[in-house]
Design an enzyme around this catalytic site. Structure first.
Site, PDB file in Angstrom:
ATOM      1  N   HIS A 506      -3.947 -12.417   2.005  1.00  0.00           N
ATOM      2  CA  HIS A 506      -3.797 -11.806   0.734  1.00  0.00           C
ATOM      3  C   HIS A 506      -4.929 -11.721  -0.101  1.00  0.00           C
ATOM      4  CE1 HIS A 506       0.708 -13.167   0.616  1.00  0.00           C
ATOM      5  NE2 HIS A 506       0.373 -12.413   1.642  1.00  0.00           N
ATOM      6  N   HIS A 549       3.898 -11.602  -2.828  1.00  0.00           N
ATOM      7  CA  HIS A 549       3.090 -10.812  -1.755  1.00  0.00           C
ATOM      8  C   HIS A 549       2.669  -9.507  -2.078  1.00  0.00           C
ATOM      9  CE1 HIS A 549       4.722 -13.593   1.343  1.00  0.00           C
ATOM     10  NE2 HIS A 549       5.560 -14.061   0.382  1.00  0.00           N
TER      11      HIS A 549
HETATM   12  P1  FDA Z   1      -4.411  -1.143   3.199  1.00  0.00           P
HETATM   13  O1  FDA Z   1      -4.932  -1.935   4.352  1.00  0.00           O
HETATM   14  O2  FDA Z   1      -2.978  -0.997   3.441  1.00  0.00           O
HETATM   15  O3  FDA Z   1      -4.974   0.295   3.818  1.00  0.00           O
HETATM   16  C1  FDA Z   1      -6.336   0.487   3.964  1.00  0.00           C
HETATM   17  C2  FDA Z   1      -6.510   1.667   4.799  1.00  0.00           C
HETATM   18  O4  FDA Z   1      -7.855   2.131   5.018  1.00  0.00           O
HETATM   19  C3  FDA Z   1      -6.253   1.364   6.195  1.00  0.00           C
HETATM   20  O5  FDA Z   1      -5.427   2.132   7.002  1.00  0.00           O
HETATM   21  C4  FDA Z   1      -7.649   1.553   6.877  1.00  0.00           C
HETATM   22  O6  FDA Z   1      -7.602   1.726   8.386  1.00  0.00           O
HETATM   23  C5  FDA Z   1      -8.394   2.691   6.131  1.00  0.00           C
HETATM   24  N1  FDA Z   1      -9.915   2.625   6.110  1.00  0.00           N
HETATM   25  C6  FDA Z   1     -10.621   1.359   5.997  1.00  0.00           C
HETATM   26  N2  FDA Z   1     -11.792   1.881   5.942  1.00  0.00           N
HETATM   27  C7  FDA Z   1     -11.774   3.200   6.062  1.00  0.00           C
HETATM   28  C8  FDA Z   1     -12.881   4.124   6.104  1.00  0.00           C
HETATM   29  N3  FDA Z   1     -14.173   3.816   5.989  1.00  0.00           N
HETATM   30  N4  FDA Z   1     -12.602   5.607   6.396  1.00  0.00           N
HETATM   31  C9  FDA Z   1     -11.217   5.812   6.233  1.00  0.00           C
HETATM   32  N5  FDA Z   1     -10.082   4.739   6.405  1.00  0.00           N
HETATM   33  C10 FDA Z   1     -10.443   3.650   6.191  1.00  0.00           C
HETATM   34  N6  FDA Z   1       2.028  -8.344   1.976  1.00  0.00           N
HETATM   35  C11 FDA Z   1       3.186  -8.571   1.709  1.00  0.00           C
HETATM   36  O7  FDA Z   1       3.503  -7.944   0.604  1.00  0.00           O
HETATM   37  N7  FDA Z   1       4.262  -9.110   2.315  1.00  0.00           N
HETATM   38  C12 FDA Z   1       3.732  -9.603   3.701  1.00  0.00           C
HETATM   39  O8  FDA Z   1       4.754 -10.285   4.346  1.00  0.00           O
HETATM   40  C13 FDA Z   1       2.474  -9.472   4.141  1.00  0.00           C
HETATM   41  N8  FDA Z   1       2.125 -10.139   5.064  1.00  0.00           N
HETATM   42  C14 FDA Z   1       0.701  -9.690   5.684  1.00  0.00           C
HETATM   43  C15 FDA Z   1       0.535  -9.956   6.905  1.00  0.00           C
HETATM   44  C16 FDA Z   1      -0.652  -9.532   7.744  1.00  0.00           C
HETATM   45  C17 FDA Z   1      -1.026  -9.970   8.967  1.00  0.00           C
HETATM   46  C18 FDA Z   1      -1.573  -8.821   6.925  1.00  0.00           C
HETATM   47  C19 FDA Z   1      -2.691  -8.358   7.275  1.00  0.00           C
HETATM   48  C20 FDA Z   1      -1.150  -8.602   5.452  1.00  0.00           C
HETATM   49  C21 FDA Z   1      -0.128  -9.125   4.938  1.00  0.00           C
HETATM   50  N9  FDA Z   1       0.158  -8.822   3.753  1.00  0.00           N
HETATM   51  C22 FDA Z   1       1.585  -9.037   3.216  1.00  0.00           C
HETATM   52  C23 FDA Z   1      -0.813  -8.127   2.556  1.00  0.00           C
HETATM   53  C24 FDA Z   1      -0.708  -6.668   2.444  1.00  0.00           C
HETATM   54  O9  FDA Z   1       0.033  -5.912   3.649  1.00  0.00           O
HETATM   55  C25 FDA Z   1      -1.831  -5.847   2.063  1.00  0.00           C
HETATM   56  O10 FDA Z   1      -2.128  -6.724   0.885  1.00  0.00           O
HETATM   57  C26 FDA Z   1      -1.761  -4.632   1.717  1.00  0.00           C
HETATM   58  O11 FDA Z   1      -1.019  -3.836   2.685  1.00  0.00           O
HETATM   59  C27 FDA Z   1      -3.086  -4.025   1.340  1.00  0.00           C
HETATM   60  O12 FDA Z   1      -2.771  -2.674   1.135  1.00  0.00           O
HETATM   61  P2  FDA Z   1      -4.170  -1.716   0.562  1.00  0.00           P
HETATM   62  O13 FDA Z   1      -3.583  -0.346   0.027  1.00  0.00           O
HETATM   63  O14 FDA Z   1      -5.054  -2.628  -0.239  1.00  0.00           O
HETATM   64  O15 FDA Z   1      -4.810  -1.607   1.929  1.00  0.00           O
END
Ligand code: FDA
Length: 571
Positions: A506, A549
């Site tokens: 997170h 979350h």
């Molecule tokens: P997010 O990670 O969704 O998107 C970023 C995107 O940008 C990705 O698709 C990436 O590939 C892309 N990207 C990065 N660099 C790039 C570049 N240079 N060019 C093009 N594309 C690029 N939350 C919750 O609410 N409930 C839960 O149960 C959980 N459990 C959980 C488990 C695990 C294993 C993880 C990793 C995370 C969680 N979370 C969670 C957290 C939650 O999923 C997370 O905080 C959000 O999805 C993040 O959303 P964002 O929009 O910030 O980035």
């Protein structure tokens, strides 16, 4: 087919990016391009099947970032993040759990006009399409308040399949009740304290990630384009038309697809939604950040904004277990506990001792940021956080009690302190856009963060030792009384914690929404200071950790951001 110029370029087709792309392209006269480094995972069973959590880890769907060595506990930690259309929502745990109301109000109190629970709440509803639980789920314990849910939004939320309560849920419920913690009918209404069963981002028995919710049903819009398997390398800047303008204008982005690099023009804006571990690195690669860091990699400084990449806040995830005499049945539950629940009669003295430490903490964290973050600003933020914890009774602990599954007689209690004080950073470690950034969450660096984690562990032990759960349990198996005796001192617990924590996945805060004078990177409309048309909309903008979350909050935040952007364009 894609053309070479769009009104909006959204960098990252993840959780937040796809909300923006969807809402901005509602107007057929506006063209939107999403550039996503990963692929479509629409038919990937490790994504769609909710029972396959963790199967996508360490595959090409997971960035699997590694932190630098941590001074607390030694080694590096793995921070997972999704690399796919849908981003982290495609590989996460699917929990749909929002923040506590006063935490969002605190965003406004620290200088972000317009950010309160009341202004955000309509966007929680707008994003959500809640499935009323079936009778079997109600019989198994699911409760909710209709007024807290949306029923027409793109994102499906639902209780997981539940056929019977099983033994564990009522046992924990009665035990927590004995310890003064009530059942919470709906933890998504802004009041989180209590024990409950929570909804997931689920459509029937299929994961509803951001792509399934916000992209695929709209994929045939002629004005909405997605480039997959394509990396954005940096923002491109327009030549200043005259030297008196002090805001930089982005003209587009540089992208790489396989080995080909090309440019795409943004006629209106570039919006970074690459996630908390990548959006700040993209700013730095584009010349926006701390001159100390940019100059080390030969990147010309376009905007001197030294707090880019600072303020990283993650939580420490730890697991305790106990074994039952018999097979344990039941589902996944959640407990949110306040400082009063965790520290009991010592709460006032714990609060006073922490308060006295805050100036030293602010100083230490300012130094850790090489003074990029002003100590006075940190102290003000730390006081607000202290107030939230001890005066406004925001939960400080989350505990997931559930049957271990694989080992049928084991009960898991996964837990984390919700509001640590440590601040870390994410910065580029190379001038190459292909390189991963250097990530330092500073887990456990401050005594409070460790004290909180240890106090939650002791609280869980007291839950294990309270009836009716006590008579159901044979013994605590992790850490177990041999490793951490019943009367163990703080230092014994701390030693155990050092080797038994992981990232909670997170992380937030690396382009914080705050006044520039307080170390902010974006303004309340999420525009990057010093730019005319670059925004960050993703987990990076959180000034503080929110309890619950991330995704429930992010869907609402991105929905509101889309409206702010539309409003700015009209204005
Ligand atoms: P997010 O990670 O969704 O998107 C970023 C995107 O940008 C990705 O698709 C990436 O590939 C892309 N990207 C990065 N660099 C790039 C570049 N240079 N060019 C093009 N594309 C690029 N939350 C919750 O609410 N409930 C839960 O149960 C959980 N459990 C959980 C488990 C695990 C294993 C993880 C990793 C995370 C969680 N979370 C969670 C957290 C939650 O999923 C997370 O905080 C959000 O999805 C993040 O959303 P964002 O929009 O910030 O980035």
């Amino acid at each position: 087919a894609t053309s070479q110029s769009y009104d909006y370029i959204v960098v990252g087709g993840g959780t937040s990016g796809l909300v923006l792309a969807n809402r901005l392209s509602e107007d057929p006269g506006v063209s939107v391009l999403v550039v996503e480094a990963g692929s479509s995972v629409l038919n990937n069973v490790n994504v769609t099947d909710p029972n396959r959590y963790s199967m996508a880890f360490d595959t090409k769907l997971d960035w699997a970032y590694e932190s630098v060595n941590q001074s607390f506990g030694g080694g590096p930690q793995v921070l997972r993040a999704g690399r796919a259309l849908g981003g982290s929502s495609a590989i996460n745990g699917m929990a749909y759990v929002r923040a506590q109301d006063v935490q969002v109000d605190a965003w406004e109190a620290i200088g972000n006009d317009g950010w309160t629970w009341e202004t955000l709440f309509p966007y929680y509803l707008k994003s959500e399409n809640f499935t009323i639980p079936a009778q079997t789920q109600v019989d198994a314990g699911a409760t909710f308040e209709s007024a807290e849910h949306g029923f027409q939004g793109p994102l499906r939320t639902a209780f997981p399949p539940m056929n019977a309560t099983g033994e564990l849920t009522p046992l924990i419920n009665e035990t927590l009740h004995a310890l003064g913690i009530p059942w919470n009918r709906d933890i998504n209404g802004g009041r989180m304290r209590g024990f409950s069963i929570y909804p997931w981002t689920l459509d029937g028995e299929i994961r509803h990630d951001a792509a399934r919710a916000y992209y695929w049903p709209f994929a045939n819009r002629a004005n909405l384009h997605v480039l997959l398997d394509t990396r954005v390398n940096r923002i491109l800047w327009a030549q200043p038309s005259n030297t008196t303008t002090d805001e930089l204008t982005a003209s587009g982005v540089e992208i790489s697809l396989a080995n080909t690099t090309s440019h795409i023009v943004a006629k209106k804006e570039v919006i970074l939604s690459a996630g908390v571990l990548r959006s700040p690195a993209l700013l730095e690669l584009s010349g926006v950040g701390n001159p100390r860091i940019l100059e080390a990699y030969g990147i010309p400084v376009m905007i001197d904004l030294p707090t880019v990449g600072e303020n990283l806040q993650d939580q420490m995830n730890t697991l305790m277990t106990a074994s039952g005499e018999n097979i344990v049945t039941g589902g996944r539950t959640v407990t949110f506990a306040t400082a009063q629940d965790i520290f009991g009669t010592t709460t006032a003295s714990v609060a006073a001792a922490l308060y006295a430490q805050l100036p030293a903490y602010a100083h230490q964290m300012a130094t850790a940021s090489h003074d990029a973050m002003p100590a006075e600003a940190l102290l003000r933020l730390f006081h607000v956080q202290h107030d939230l914890i001890f005066k406004q009774n925001v939960p400080v602990a989350e505990i997931i009690f559930k049957p271990a599954g694989s080992d049928t007689t084991t009960i898991n209690a996964g837990y984390w302190g919700l509001l640590p004080y440590a601040r870390g950073s994410v910065h580029i470690a190379s001038a190459s856009p292909a390189a991963n950034p250097s990530i330092n969450p500073n887990y456990g660096l401050l005594p409070w963060d460790v004290q909180l984690q240890n106090a939650i562990a002791r609280f869980i032990r007291s839950v294990f030792n309270t009836d009716p759960l006590r008579s159901f349990i044979k013994e605590e198996t992790l850490p177990g009384l041999a490793a951490v005796p019943g009367n163990a001192s703080d230092s014994v617990w701390t030693d155990w914690l050092k080797h038994n924590y992981a990232s909670n996945f997170h992380p937030v805060g690396t382009t914080a929404m705050l006044p520039r004078s307080m170390g902010g990177v974006v303004n309340p409309h999420m525009k990057v200071y010093g730019t005319a048309n670059v925004r960050v909309v993703d987990n990076s903008i959180h000034p503080f950790q929110l309890c619950g979350h991330p995704v429930s909050n992010l869907y609402a935040i991105a929905e509101r951001a889309a409206d702010l952007i539309k409003g700015d364009m009209k204005g």
